[in-house]
Design a protein around this motif. Structure first.
Motif, PDB file in Angstrom:
ATOM      1  N   LYS B 367       0.813  -1.211   0.000  1.00  0.00           N
ATOM      2  CA  LYS B 367       0.000   0.000   0.000  1.00  0.00           C
ATOM      3  C   LYS B 367       0.848   1.262   0.000  1.00  0.00           C
ATOM      4  O   LYS B 367       0.417   2.307  -0.460  1.00  0.00           O
ATOM      5  N   MET B 368       2.018   1.179   0.632  1.00  0.00           N
ATOM      6  CA  MET B 368       2.815   2.387   0.820  1.00  0.00           C
ATOM      7  C   MET B 368       4.221   2.162   0.271  1.00  0.00           C
ATOM      8  O   MET B 368       5.170   2.027   1.037  1.00  0.00           O
ATOM      9  N   PRO B 369       4.379   2.177  -1.032  1.00  0.00           N
ATOM     10  CA  PRO B 369       5.683   1.824  -1.597  1.00  0.00           C
ATOM     11  C   PRO B 369       6.803   2.783  -1.212  1.00  0.00           C
ATOM     12  O   PRO B 369       7.889   2.347  -0.850  1.00  0.00           O
ATOM     13  N   ILE B 370       6.515   4.068  -1.282  1.00  0.00           N
ATOM     14  CA  ILE B 370       7.605   5.034  -1.011  1.00  0.00           C
ATOM     15  C   ILE B 370       7.997   4.973   0.457  1.00  0.00           C
ATOM     16  O   ILE B 370       9.177   4.871   0.815  1.00  0.00           O
ATOM     17  N   THR B 371       6.981   4.994   1.320  1.00  0.00           N
ATOM     18  CA  THR B 371       7.255   4.944   2.746  1.00  0.00           C
ATOM     19  C   THR B 371       8.059   3.701   3.104  1.00  0.00           C
ATOM     20  O   THR B 371       9.057   3.764   3.811  1.00  0.00           O
ATOM     21  N   SER B 372       7.618   2.552   2.563  1.00  0.00           N
ATOM     22  CA  SER B 372       8.291   1.330   2.973  1.00  0.00           C
ATOM     23  C   SER B 372       9.719   1.273   2.441  1.00  0.00           C
ATOM     24  O   SER B 372      10.635   0.880   3.160  1.00  0.00           O
ATOM     25  N   LYS B 373       9.932   1.735   1.210  1.00  0.00           N
ATOM     26  CA  LYS B 373      11.288   1.691   0.662  1.00  0.00           C
ATOM     27  C   LYS B 373      12.228   2.603   1.443  1.00  0.00           C
ATOM     28  O   LYS B 373      13.338   2.214   1.818  1.00  0.00           O
ATOM     29  N   ALA B 378      16.512   3.522   5.604  1.00  0.00           N
ATOM     30  CA  ALA B 378      16.932   4.058   6.899  1.00  0.00           C
ATOM     31  C   ALA B 378      17.316   2.931   7.836  1.00  0.00           C
ATOM     32  O   ALA B 378      18.288   3.035   8.591  1.00  0.00           O
ATOM     33  N   SER B 379      16.558   1.822   7.795  1.00  0.00           N
ATOM     34  CA  SER B 379      16.866   0.705   8.678  1.00  0.00           C
ATOM     35  C   SER B 379      18.218   0.096   8.349  1.00  0.00           C
ATOM     36  O   SER B 379      18.995  -0.235   9.251  1.00  0.00           O
TER      37      SER B 379
END
Lengths: 531, 641
Positions: B367-373, B378-379
């Motif tokens: 659902k949230m490609p940019i956020t998750s990438k 960052a991780s």
């Protein structure tokens, strides 16, 4: 600014009495006219006194604008007015807050307005007289005279336990002042016996050729100090304060906190230290420890209060502890901090009492538990409340910080342990003030009565804005005020230290203590402090 | 620009004043002003950075403020490479947060006020960084504390939020007490609080070591509070009640790093006082380990990140404690970027999922490609995977600990690195991969608007590349820009790099097995190590400990003291009053019966006599004549005798 023989101090002191005369001529039903006359009188008086701030020469420690007229020459009593950098600030603090307090009474005092306004104006004369008198008897007359208007203000317009509170207040003060009167007379007698000069003149007594023996100094200091310590109030003479504050009408509390308490500290500065410097140094540990106890004890008491007003009252005990600690460091930083903190406390605590009064007028309760969520209902009120709260906590950027920092710096120089203990008071202040603030202002509006509160009206805003402006002004740019008092403070430390030195060499060199103040090289003292 | 660097700080202040006084009702204008101000500050900081690259300084400016005999407290600016780097960090993160908040705070009833507070915070933080003396630092230190208080409790209707604000303010204030005492000690010993003058005196050995140790540790107390170090770390997780952009800006990237910054500013004390240095290093180490362990098992996305922040700050403090000036500040910078990104990413997730609980999320990557990438980037960066920013700064820390020979601390640091990788990827896998555990949440989730995703992308870029300035092979890299006394240019230590990478990879691998492959059941693991699990799940019981001891005792003590005040002191006062009344009554009785009795008695006697005498005044002439006659006879008899 003034021609040298214009009796500006007398004018300022007695101007409120002219207002009293005018009010006496007004029919007591015409409440509006009475209020306006009282407010205008106080406001005009402020405008009269304001030029003093600029006209008072900061380069000299000598008394200025002096008026000296023999009163009862046989006894050496004179009508002697004058100010220096310290009392000038106190005078302006008084004239600044009185009109605000009177204006704040417009909403809260609706009964017997005429008597109230008359009492208030007489009170102003009494307070100003205390700060400008330089003759001990004259000082004492004003000291007593100011008590009675306050007695009526609390006793007639106060809360349910007003009689108890007002009697307690007056008796406490009277006990102290009775001893002080005895000490004044004894001092006079002692000086007369040894120098053959009958005088109550402070300047002459200070520079008297006769050094008071240390054992007698101790007694005289104790008598004066008791009177002043009750007024400050220092622990353990503080219990009249919460009662008087809680019962007094808003304006009474404001003046009580902002001006009357300062008279105690002022008394130490003006009389105890210069007249009995050695005794003062002997008493320093005791007074410093009582001051620190007051700081911590007052804060802890404030913490458990359920009534906002008594919380603020106990916080005064804590703040005045800081003032006393600063004064009894005997160094310039501590003294300047102490005096600045006197002014700061007048502004912030005065402001807090005004805020509490505005709250009380709306809800007729002051219990913390009766409020909650006010930020949503009365946003302007909440913001102003917050600024004044933060100033009371001593947040940097507000006036309280500068004063507290200077006091701590001065205290650290004289005794590290004192400074560290006193510094805990800063944290405690944050705890009790913020906790109270949170319970009153934040959270949900869970009481039905609070949903319909009205925000501040124009009058109330105009009362608080000058205070808030000063909070930031002193916090960001304290220099004008510090520089005004600097020379007087230097002189005070010089007197105290001079007498120390003389006492040490007393047997070797026959110097008479208390060289007139102008002869002391101020720079020398300053440099000494810089080391 | 350096000469006018105060403008950098004053622009956001101007924005604050404008918003409060003129635009509090006009949301678009308010946010526009705030963003313009902070971006301008960024541009000016960038210019200043280039100037500093050419001339490291330090550049010192003084403006007279408080001058009284024996005391001079000027407003001073101390501009050196560390200042320049800190300015970049603050203005970049602040700009990102300002823009991101356009989306995140959209529709909030106090939108303008939020921007006003952000501006006020940015001003205070920039002031803190620019300040040239401990005294001015302290002033801004308190101001950032205030804005933190205001922003944590921004949604003050929630009791937890206003409680958290108060807790943060008071807890940090306890640390500030130490800071204040440290200032007093330092002023007393050195007669000045200006950085340059204090440093000079320390260099010249003018201040005894014992005093320096005391001053150093006391000032560090301020950092313990502000940077949420053990034992004052308890406020930071609670501070997560504030709006998430605030958490990113204040409670991850900038304000909490102020403690690290302050510790870097007392580096000249650390290098001369072994005691102070070791105190600092071990406090940092304890914090890093403790917070990482708590982070392993938390379920609130923001709290995991909060404990991660505490742990990473401990890392930086530890590095500074072993004189790793370059390493500590370098990690401060890289951490600011990837932690801000993590928080903003978490905010994006919360914005979409309307929950903080990672157990209810899952599968959000679709659902949230940019956020998750960006979150994954960052991780990886925080885990220290080559060649992302975090790898370089973490390696620098390992190198400086190793260089000083603190092998225990080094082992701990490596362990914490592994733990960090584990909890970060636990978070990633639980949030973004696998099955949607809460259908409702999943269904409503959506990618955030562009105002929110662009800052994420920008920060992701920095999370990858910002650390490259510190590659050990660079001739003129970070270590020859921000250094203490002499540039310390260590050769690349490949063993440490490999050890660090192995630690990170094993952490990730374990998380992968547990939360992606589900090869190891986390619940069973928890049950197996139940005592440990319970202990760390409950955050080592710090809150309970403080509530149960210090706070409870303090409250009890104050109640008792109040009773003392009323029951003893005031009782005595009333007793004196009552005694006076009683005394008066006794005298009244005396008065009534004795004094008055005497007076009345006198009157009575008079009347009694008078009554007696009256009887002889009969008015009858013959009686008088008889009495006269009798008298005459008596007189005659008398005469005769």
């Amino acid at each position: 600014m003034f021609s040298s023989d214009f009796p500006i101090l007398s004018v300022i002191t007695y101007l409120p009495l002219i207002g009293v005369l005018l009010i006496l001529m007004i029919d007591k039903e015409k409440v509006g006219a009475i209020r306006i006359v009282a407010l205008l009188t106080a406001a005009i008086n402020f405008l009269f006194s304001l030029p003093l701030f600029f006209a008072c020469d900061p380069s000299t420690a000598a008394f200025q604008f002096t008026e000296h007229v023999p009163w009862i020459p046989e006894l050496g009593i004179s009508y002697f007015f004058g100010i220096d950098g310290i009392s000038m600030l106190m005078v302006i603090l008084t004239t600044f807050l009185t009109p605000l307090a009177i204006w704040a009474s417009f909403g809260s005092i609706t009964e017997k307005v005429k008597g109230y306004m008359i009492s208030f104006l007489i009170l102003e004369t009494g307070m100003l007289g205390v700060f400008v008198s330089l003759d001990l008897i004259l000082f004492f007359v004003f000291w007593e005279a100011m008590l009675f208007p306050m007695y009526f203000i609390i006793g007639i317009w106060g809360g349910p336990r007003r009689i108890y509170a007002t009697v307690k207040f007056v008796l406490f003060t009277m006990i102290g002042s009775a001893l002080m009167l005895i000490a004044i007379i004894y001092l006079y007698y002692l000086n007369y016996q040894n120098t053959n000069i009958p005088t109550f003149n402070l300047e002459l007594l200070q520079s008297s050729q006769f050094p008071i023996p240390i054992n007698i100094q101790m007694w005289l200091f104790a008598a004066f100090a008791l009177a002043f310590a009750i007024k400050v109030p220092m622990f353990p003479f503080h219990t009249w304060l919460p009662d008087a504050h809680v019962e007094a009408p808003t304006a009474g509390s404001v003046i009580l906190a902002a001006v009357l308490l300062k008279m105690g500290a002022y008394g130490f500065l003006r009389f105890c230290l210069p007249l009995f410097p050695q005794a003062a140094s002997e008493f320093t540990p005791l007074i410093s420890i009582l001051a620190i106890v007051g700081i911590i004890y007052g804060a802890m008491m404030a913490f458990v209060q359920k009534d906002v007003k008594s919380l603020v009252a106990y916080s005064s005990v804590s703040h005045l502890g800081f003032v006393m600690l600063g004064i009894f460091t005997f160094n310039i930083q501590g003294l300047q901090g102490g005096i600045l903190q006197m002014i700061n406390h007048g502004i912030s605590t005065g402001g807090l009492f005004l805020i509490v009064g505005m709250l009380y007028e709306r809800r007729h309760t002051r219990m913390i538990g009766d409020f909650g969520g006010l930020a949503k209902v009365v946003p302007v009120f909440s913001v102003m409340f917050m600024i004044i709260t933060l100033s009371s906590i001593g947040l940097p950027g507000t006036n309280g910080f500068v004063g507290e920092f200077l006091i701590l710096l001065g205290a650290f120089k004289s005794n590290m342990v004192y400074a560290v203990l006193a510094a805990t008071g800063v944290v405690l202040a944050a705890v009790y003030m913020l906790w109270m603030f949170q319970r009153v202002i934040f959270g949900q509006v869970d009481k039905k009565e609070n949903e319909t509160l009205l925000d501040l009206n124009l009058r109330e805003k105009l009362i608080l804005i000058p205070l808030i402006a000063l909070i930031f002004f002193i916090g960001i740019y304290p220099k004008p005020i510090l520089s005004r008092m600097e020379t007087s403070v230097k002189n005070l430390t010089a007197i105290v230290q001079q007498k120390f030195r003389v006492e040490e060499d007393n047997h070797k060199i026959r110097i008479i203590s208390g060289t007139p103040m102008d002869k002391i090289s101020l720079n020398e003292v300053g440099e000494q402090k810089n080391e | 620009m350096i000469k006018y660097s105060y403008i950098i700080a004053f622009l956001p202040l101007l924005s604050y004043v404008l918003i409060v006084f003129f635009f509090s009702k006009r949301e678009k204008t308010a946010s526009g002003i705030a963003i313009t101000a902070v971006v301008s500050s960024f541009v000016l900081s960038l210019i200043a950075l280039f100037e500093t690259l050419a001339d490291h300084g330090p550049h010192i400016f003084e403006y007279e403020w408080i001058v009284i005999p024996g005391l001079k407290l000027p407003l001073s600016i101390f501009f050196d490479p560390l200042t320049a780097v800190m300015l970049m960090v603050v203005t970049i993160v602040s700009s990102c947060v300002h823009i991101y908040s356009l989306g995140y705070m959209h529709g909030d009833p106090r939108f303008s006020r939020f921007y006003a507070y952000l501006s006020l915070f940015t001003f205070s933080m920039l002031g803190l960084v620019l300040s040239g003396s401990f005294f001015v630092t302290f002033i801004f230190w308190e101001l950032v504390g205030l804005t933190s208080y205001l922003l944590i409790g921004f949604w003050f209707e929630k009791k937890v939020a206003s409680d958290a604000g108060k807790k943060a303010f008071i807890t940090t204030k306890i640390g500030d007490l130490g800071f204040l005492a440290g200032l007093l000690v330092l002023y007393w010993a050195a007669g000045t609080l200006n950085y340059s003058e204090v440093y000079h005196q320390i260099e010249e050995n003018q201040i005894p070591a014992i005093i320096l140790t005391a001053a150093g540790i006391l000032i560090f107390c301020g950092a313990i509070g502000k940077s949420a170090q053990f034992p004052l770390h308890v406020w930071l997780p609670d501070a997560m009640e504030g709006p998430t952009p605030v958490s990113a800006l204040i409670h991850a990237a900038t304000m909490v790093a102020a403690g690290v910054y302050l510790t870097a500013r007392i580096m000249s004390i650390i290098v001369v006082s072994h005691t102070a240095a070791m105190t600092i290093a071990y406090i940092g180490a304890i914090t890093a380990f403790m917070a990482a362990s708590i982070g392993l098992v938390q379920n609130d996305i923001k709290r995991v990140l909060a404990y991660s922040t505490v742990s990473q700050l401990g890392y930086m403090i530890m590095a500074l404690g072993v004189s790793g000036y370059t390493a500590g500040t370098f990690h401060l910078m890289t951490h600011a970027f990837f932690k801000a990104l993590l928080f903003l990413g978490a905010g994006s997730v919360i914005h979409a999922a309307h929950t903080n609980d990672i157990q209810q999320m899952g599968g959000l990557a679709k659902k949230m490609p940019i956020t998750s990438k960006t979150f994954f980037i960052a991780s990886l960066s925080i885990a220290g995977i080559f060649p992302l920013s975090g790898f370089w700064s973490k390696d620098e820390i390992f190198a400086s600990i190793y260089h000083e020979g603190h092998y225990f601390l080094l082992a701990l640091a490596v362990l914490v690195a592994g733990m960090t990788a584990f909890y970060m990827f636990r978070l990633c896998f639980l949030t973004f991969t696998g099955e949607a555990r809460d259908y409702h949440v999943y269904e409503h989730a959506h990618e955030s608007p562009k105002t929110m995703t662009y800052p994420l992308i920008f920060l992701a870029f920095l999370s990858i590349f910002a650390g490259w300035v510190g590659m050990p092979w660079l001739e003129h890299g970070y270590s020859s820009f921000v250094y203490f006394e002499h540039p310390h240019h260590a050769a690349a230590n490949y063993v440490l790099m490999i050890v660090g990478t192995i630690a990170a990879l094993s952490g990730i691998f374990l998380a992968y097995q547990m939360y992606y492959k589900r090869a190891i059941d986390p619940v069973k693991m928890g049950a197996r190590f139940k005592p440990v699990y319970t202990f760390i799940y409950n955050k080592w019981y710090f809150d309970e400990l403080y509530m149960g001891t210090v706070i409870k005792f303090a409250y009890w003590f104050m109640e008792v003291l109040y009773r003392f005040d009323q029951g003893v002191i005031d009782w005595f006062v009333n007793f004196v009053g009552r005694f006076g009344m009683f005394n008066s009554r006794v005298w009244q009785t005396f008065d009534v019966y004795v004094v008055d009795g005497a007076v009345n008695g006198a009157g009575f006697m008079t009347r009694w006599f008078a009554g007696g005498l009256r009887k002889i005044q009969t008015g009858a002439v013959q009686n008088y004549a008889f009495v006269i006659f009798l008298g005459v006879v008596l007189l005659m008899l008398f005469k005769m005798i």
